[in-house]
Design a protein around this motif. Sequence first.
Motif, PDB file in Angstrom:
ATOM      1  N   LYS A   1      -4.836   6.387  -0.429  1.00 10.51           N
ATOM      2  CA  LYS A   1      -4.260   5.044  -0.473  1.00 10.51           C
ATOM      3  C   LYS A   1      -4.305   4.497  -1.892  1.00 10.51           C
ATOM      4  O   LYS A   1      -5.325   4.618  -2.585  1.00 10.51           O
ATOM      5  CB  LYS A   1      -5.017   4.110   0.467  1.00 10.51           C
ATOM      6  N   PHE A  39      -3.361   0.856  -3.862  1.00  8.68           N
ATOM      7  CA  PHE A  39      -3.051  -0.555  -3.625  1.00  8.68           C
ATOM      8  C   PHE A  39      -2.331  -1.134  -4.842  1.00  8.68           C
ATOM      9  O   PHE A  39      -2.653  -0.805  -5.987  1.00  8.68           O
ATOM     10  CB  PHE A  39      -4.335  -1.336  -3.350  1.00  8.68           C
ATOM     11  N   GLN A  80       1.561  -4.989   4.043  1.00  3.00           N
ATOM     12  CA  GLN A  80       0.769  -3.851   3.582  1.00  3.00           C
ATOM     13  C   GLN A  80       1.534  -2.537   3.569  1.00  3.00           C
ATOM     14  O   GLN A  80       0.968  -1.507   3.247  1.00  3.00           O
ATOM     15  CB  GLN A  80      -0.482  -3.712   4.465  1.00  3.00           C
ATOM     16  N   THR A 118       0.843  -1.198   0.000  1.00  2.00           N
ATOM     17  CA  THR A 118       0.000   0.000   0.000  1.00  2.00           C
ATOM     18  C   THR A 118       0.875   1.244   0.000  1.00  2.00           C
ATOM     19  O   THR A 118       1.897   1.293   0.692  1.00  2.00           O
ATOM     20  CB  THR A 118      -0.923   0.027   1.235  1.00  2.00           C
TER      21      THR A 118
END
Length: 317
Positions: A42, A44, A78, A33
Amino acid sequence: MAGLCSARLQGEAAAFTTALRTLVNNPQFSDVTFVVGREQQKVFAHRCVLACRCQAFRGMFSQGPVGSEDPPGSIPPQGPFILGNVQPEVFLAVIEFLYTNSVTLNSHIALEVLTSSVEYGLQDLCKLCVKFIKDTLSVEQVCEALQAAVTYGQADLQQHCLAFIEGCTAAVVRTQGFHELSDAVLVQVLRSDRLAVDELDLVQAVREWAHVSSTPPGARSITVHLPLILQAVLERPVPEVAALPVRELRLPLLAPSELATLESHNQRDLLIPVESIAAAWRAHALRKGSGVPSHLCRPRRGTRPRDHHRHLDPHAK
């Protein structure tokens, strides 16, 4: 027994690209992320895709997030990786290219995507950006594009921008982009014989550029509200700012009356060195460009004719 035959057969590339496009900024199966821009949006992504397509991301993933105490190879799945100096739309364009080998551009982000392509070492993306910028170049954006071309060593884009400026100089010199050129890039523009503007107008354009450039960008919006003494501290002297560009102004092309007016205006800001004005007067007095570099006596494409020009032409009989 027959020999073993083998072949690599290519499926439909468009279908493969379409499938990968569904993974762009898709949190499903994502293992990394990014937190992007001031908006802290954010984004991804999938580490294996970015790493195999871009050396910069491979290095980023090997080092781990800034401040992480985990050794290389044990990065939290992440992230997140903080990218505060790039717009989300620009970063998503880079991600789109890495997944699909294509990119969606518009005139608002093309130059910034070009910047990112250089930073990430993505030569193919850089070429796509240059092509888009050349195809959509406008009066308002050409100076910014020229500045970027010089900064990132894009010679083809640089020549294209210069040719564009030569075609509509009078309009370009009134743009914000012109006022924000660096002195070195402005010098390159002023060295052209093909500028479509008269020298008197060009002198005024350089004067306006110098006054804008003498104030630091962060202070331009506040200096009007400050006392004069504080404004003087924030500003650089106009002659210092304009030292290189004014050398390229072709003052001998001006008529005596224009040169006299220029000399009067020059007393206010000392934009042009006294020696340069004196050399122009000397060219008038001697009726030739004696003591003045020959290129400073050469009319540009947009120079309005004056009677004395025939005396400045070294090829005139």
